[in-house]
Design an enzyme around this catalytic site. Structure first.
Site, PDB file in Angstrom:
ATOM      1  CD  GLU A  16      40.687  49.905  42.975  1.00 25.48           C
ATOM      2  OE1 GLU A  16      40.457  50.771  43.829  1.00 25.48           O
ATOM      3  OE2 GLU A  16      40.044  49.789  41.931  1.00 25.48           O
ATOM      4  N   GLY A  64      35.057  41.278  43.509  1.00 22.02           N
ATOM      5  CA  GLY A  64      34.907  42.737  43.384  1.00 22.02           C
ATOM      6  C   GLY A  64      33.524  43.169  43.819  1.00 22.02           C
ATOM      7  CE1 TYR A  65      35.394  44.999  48.382  1.00 16.67           C
ATOM      8  CE2 TYR A  65      34.043  46.947  48.736  1.00 16.67           C
ATOM      9  CZ  TYR A  65      35.235  46.258  48.916  1.00 16.67           C
ATOM     10  OH  TYR A  65      36.260  46.848  49.626  1.00 16.67           O
ATOM     11  N   GLY A  66      33.079  46.761  44.224  1.00 19.36           N
ATOM     12  CA  GLY A  66      33.098  48.192  43.885  1.00 19.36           C
ATOM     13  C   GLY A  66      33.336  48.338  42.394  1.00 19.36           C
ATOM     14  CB  SER A  67      35.628  50.506  40.449  1.00 20.13           C
ATOM     15  OG  SER A  67      36.830  50.090  41.064  1.00 20.13           O
TER      16      SER A  67
HETATM   17  C1  BEZ Z   1      36.370  46.427  44.257  1.00 24.27           C
HETATM   18  O1  BEZ Z   1      35.751  45.501  44.721  1.00 24.27           O
HETATM   19  O2  BEZ Z   1      36.048  46.961  43.225  1.00 24.27           O
HETATM   20  C2  BEZ Z   1      37.550  46.936  45.013  1.00 24.27           C
HETATM   21  C3  BEZ Z   1      37.341  47.420  46.259  1.00 24.27           C
HETATM   22  C4  BEZ Z   1      38.433  47.876  46.960  1.00 24.27           C
HETATM   23  C5  BEZ Z   1      39.688  47.839  46.431  1.00 24.27           C
HETATM   24  C6  BEZ Z   1      39.879  47.298  45.185  1.00 24.27           C
HETATM   25  C7  BEZ Z   1      38.795  46.865  44.461  1.00 24.27           C
END
Ligand code: BEZ
Length: 199
Positions: free
Chosen positions: A105, A15-18
């Site tokens: 997502e 995970g690199y976002g939420s």
């Molecule tokens: C995430 O890394 O948080 C993420 C990014 C894109 C889609 C789903 C999760």
């Protein structure tokens, strides 16, 4: 074992976002670390979480570095490591978690696999990652920083305010490691905080 020396039954999600601060269900390990060869940018439109089809918000995606270098991005530099976290999902729950993530997502994202380097220097392993590639309909591409910050500041969707996603990511990266600062994120977060302060 497969060719990455990890048992084939293990399923790891990067995970690199939420996902950094909103973990998936059914994980038993969470490891800070990074991937290389990508640049993190707020270049993906969000119609289903932090915006609506009529007024899409902006969320992060990963851009392959050689492609990013071919573009004219106002942010001229980007860290060589994209910091995030890897989650190990319980083997009996993998199908359920994939379904959960697809629902949560998928808006333009597709599934990819990339090596993940744990921060403690232990051996890298393969992770699944969701990426909004430049050929997906939600991909926006380079945006002028002030306009992008204003856009994020003004957007909201079923998962909440777009600025809370940005500020949550900024805070989560701050807490991850002493090295995990991402200038693109902190600059946008500072711009959004300034907009809040002047409101
Ligand atoms: C995430 O890394 O948080 C993420 C990014 C894109 C889609 C789903 C999760």
């Amino acid at each position: 074992m497969d060719d990455s020396d990890q048992p084939v039954s293990e399923f790891w999600l990067y995970g690199y976002g939420s996902l950094i601060w909103k973990p998936p269900p059914h994980f038993d390990r969470r490891i800070p670390g990074y991937v290389t060869g990508y640049v993190r940018r707020f270049w993906q439109a969000s119609e289903d979480h932090r915006g609506t089809p009529e007024a899409p918000g902006r969320v992060v995606t990963l851009i392959e570095r050689p492609y990013w270098e071919s573009l004219d991005d106002t942010y001229h530099s980007a860290p060589s490591k994209v910091w995030g976290v890897a989650y190990r999902i319980l083997p009996e729950r993998v199908a359920e978690v994939k379904e959960y993530l697809d629902i949560r997502e998928i808006n333009g994202y597709s599934i990819h696999f990339t090596p993940f380097q744990p921060a403690d220097g232990s051996q890298a392993f393969k992770t699944l990652v969701y990426i909004g590639t430049p050929d997906n309909a939600q991909f926006v591409g380079p945006q002028e920083p002030d306009q992008l910050a204003r856009h994020i500041h003004a957007s909201k969707g079923p998962s909440g305010l777009n600025k809370d996603y940005l500020l949550g990511l900024d805070r989560a990266l701050d807490e991850l490691s002493t090295e995990s600062t991402d200038e693109h994120i902190t600059d946008l977060a500072n711009r959004v905080r300034a907009l809040d302060a002047s409101a």
